[in-house]
Design a protein around this motif. Structure first.
Motif, PDB file in Angstrom:
ATOM      1  N   ALA A 153     -21.600 -13.120 -35.684  1.00 40.97           N
ATOM      2  CA  ALA A 153     -21.541 -12.382 -37.424  1.00 40.97           C
ATOM      3  C   ALA A 153     -22.938 -11.880 -37.301  1.00 40.97           C
ATOM      4  N   GLY A 154     -23.960 -11.838 -36.647  1.00 43.05           N
ATOM      5  CA  GLY A 154     -25.232 -11.018 -37.160  1.00 43.05           C
ATOM      6  C   GLY A 154     -25.669  -9.587 -36.039  1.00 43.05           C
ATOM      7  N   LEU A 155     -24.608  -9.652 -35.162  1.00 39.87           N
ATOM      8  CA  LEU A 155     -24.444  -8.657 -34.256  1.00 39.87           C
ATOM      9  C   LEU A 155     -23.643  -7.673 -34.588  1.00 39.87           C
ATOM     10  N   VAL A 156     -22.264  -8.077 -35.092  1.00 45.93           N
ATOM     11  CA  VAL A 156     -21.207  -7.430 -36.055  1.00 45.93           C
ATOM     12  C   VAL A 156     -22.134  -6.257 -36.694  1.00 45.93           C
ATOM     13  N   SER A 157     -22.496  -7.749 -38.236  1.00 49.82           N
ATOM     14  CA  SER A 157     -22.986  -6.898 -39.133  1.00 49.82           C
ATOM     15  C   SER A 157     -23.668  -5.654 -39.289  1.00 49.82           C
ATOM     16  N   ASP A 158     -24.840  -6.301 -37.697  1.00 47.99           N
ATOM     17  CA  ASP A 158     -26.123  -5.251 -38.295  1.00 47.99           C
ATOM     18  C   ASP A 158     -25.413  -3.753 -37.664  1.00 47.99           C
ATOM     19  N   ARG A 159     -24.216  -3.881 -36.780  1.00 45.89           N
ATOM     20  CA  ARG A 159     -24.124  -2.866 -35.731  1.00 45.89           C
ATOM     21  C   ARG A 159     -23.585  -1.358 -37.105  1.00 45.89           C
ATOM     22  N   LEU A 160     -23.039  -2.731 -38.694  1.00 39.42           N
ATOM     23  CA  LEU A 160     -21.662  -2.261 -39.306  1.00 39.42           C
ATOM     24  C   LEU A 160     -22.604  -1.631 -40.398  1.00 39.42           C
TER      25      LEU A 160
END
Length: 433
Positions: free
Chosen positions: A143-150
């Motif tokens: 979730a952190g990986l996707v959220s940071d990219r978003l």
């Protein structure tokens, strides 16, 4: 201690580290203001996320704890944004926007595990407790990986849109928790609420994923268009240099031929004709190529703008000059000048006659101010098509990179664009192209 409370504590306390990770992972996405703030946030996560599984399992075991579980969830939704604002140093928009995407995505990933735990009944088996900790760590990381990219993609949106999304994120998170509370009032089981809300989490996760890919596609298209615009700018600069070089070579060849003729006349003893040839040479020699600025990058850019103005029947005026030792990297300086002048010449060529463009350089107090004023149509036509519309974006990106600003005002057939940047203290050699 009653048997019910003992079963709840035996089940809940071993999974507290997994719940703790759910909020503490913001520590890896944001930077604490200080060690004290870091400790305060860790304490907040420990207290709130210790209470959360206890009240949830108590509700699962007895109907009596439903209201406490509902209030705990709503309290978490209200206090988390406040703690993110107090304990971390980033722009408030980044802190607020990250909240809902991270919570939503992590909830989607972890919900099947939570449903499995609740279906297994209490007390929880050690295998479920250990599996929940591992699942929490993995899902928080994803979730952190996707959220940071978003987040990085959303930051590239226009400032008003970014601000609106950041303000909406904690509100949507709160509304989701209130909706969860409403569902909780209609049932007596924590498991039933989790199952009912799973499909909503999945829908929200899908919508976030679609938003992610839409932003990714939009960024890719803009990146390609900006690269094409910069390539066109460099190509124009190369062509301008090539034209100057060709003109200088032709001038040197004509001078050499004329001097050879003068030498031949002198060797033949025809001094009067030689003198006439010298006078003719000085009378018809082409004027020296004009220099617009001491800085070579600015000189080439202004020479190209002068050529375009001449072709369009527009008058170019240059006020001030850019020193040779300007510390702004040449690529960024060329991008600033090209886009400012290109926009000005294009608008002046489309406006009423006589068209004019004025470029002004001012360097003071470690800042460079580039101003381009030009005549413009009374009702500027909006350009459409590939490669159009990215000049403004490039100008804003470059000025923001150097703690500056870019403004454009059009009024009464007159446009005024101002780009201001803070000059780096030393030249950035790696930026040379």
């Amino acid at each position: 201690m009653s048997e019910t409370l003992r079963v709840v504590l035996v089940s809940a306390l071993p999974v507290v580290p997994g719940y703790f990770l759910g909020f503490y992972w913001f520590r890896f996405l944001l930077t604490p203001r200080s060690k004290r703030c870091h400790g305060l946030f860790a304490l907040y996560c420990l207290v709130v996320l210790t209470a959360k599984p206890i009240v949830d399992y108590y509700w699962q075991l007895t109907v009596g704890g439903r209201w406490v579980a509902i209030l705990t969830g709503v309290l978490m939704a209200v206090t988390l944004p406040v703690m993110l604002l107090l304990c971390f140093r980033e722009d408030w928009r980044r802190k607020m926007f990250l909240l809902f995407p991270f919570v939503c995505i992590q909830s989607v990933f972890i919900m099947p595990v939570i449903i499995g735990m609740l279906r297994g009944g209490l007390p929880l088996q050690p295998a479920w407790q250990g599996g929940f900790l591992v699942a929490s760590a993995v899902t928080c990381w994803l979730a952190g990986l996707v959220s940071d990219r978003l987040q990085r993609l959303v930051e590239k949106l226009p400032a008003p849109v970014y601000t609106a999304l950041a303000a909406a994120s904690p509100l949507v998170n709160l509304l989701f928790n209130l909706d969860q509370a409403r569902e909780s009032l209609a049932t007596n089981s924590r498991l039933e609420v989790a199952v009912l809300l799973t499909w909503r989490l999945v829908v929200e996760g899908v919508l976030l994923t679609l938003l992610f890919f839409w932003l990714l596609r939009r960024q890719a298209r803009q990146t390609v268009a900006i690269a094409a615009a910069r390539e066109a700018m460099h190509q124009r600069a190369v062509e301008a240099q090539q034209r100057s070089l060709t003109a200088l070579r032709a001038l040197r060849r004509d001078h050499r031929q004329s001097l050879e003729r003068v030498q031949q006349l002198l060797e033949a003893g025809q001094r009067d004709k030689a003198l006439d040839a010298v006078r003719e040479l000085t009378r018809h020699t082409a004027p020296a190529a004009r220099r617009y600025a001491d800085n070579p990058v600015a000189d080439v850019s202004l020479a190209d703008a002068a050529r375009r103005c001449e072709e369009a029947g527009v008058t170019l005026t240059v006020q001030g000059s850019l020193p040779r030792d300007c510390t702004l990297p040449p690529v960024d300086l060329a991008s600033l000048l090209y886009n400012l002048l290109s926009n000005g010449v294009t608008a002046a060529a489309a406006g009423p006659r006589p068209g004019w463009v004025t470029a002004r350089f001012v360097t003071a107090a470690g800042r460079l101010c580039l101003t381009v004023e030009n005549s413009a149509p009374a009702r500027p036509a909006r350009r459409r098509g590939a490669g159009h519309g990215f000049g403004q974006k490039i100008l804003r990106e470059i000025t923001a990179r150097y703690d500056g600003s870019y403004t454009l005002a059009v009024e009464n057939g007159r446009a005024r664009a101002v780009a201001m940047v803070c000059l780096p203290e030393e030249k950035e050699e790696e930026a040379h192209d």
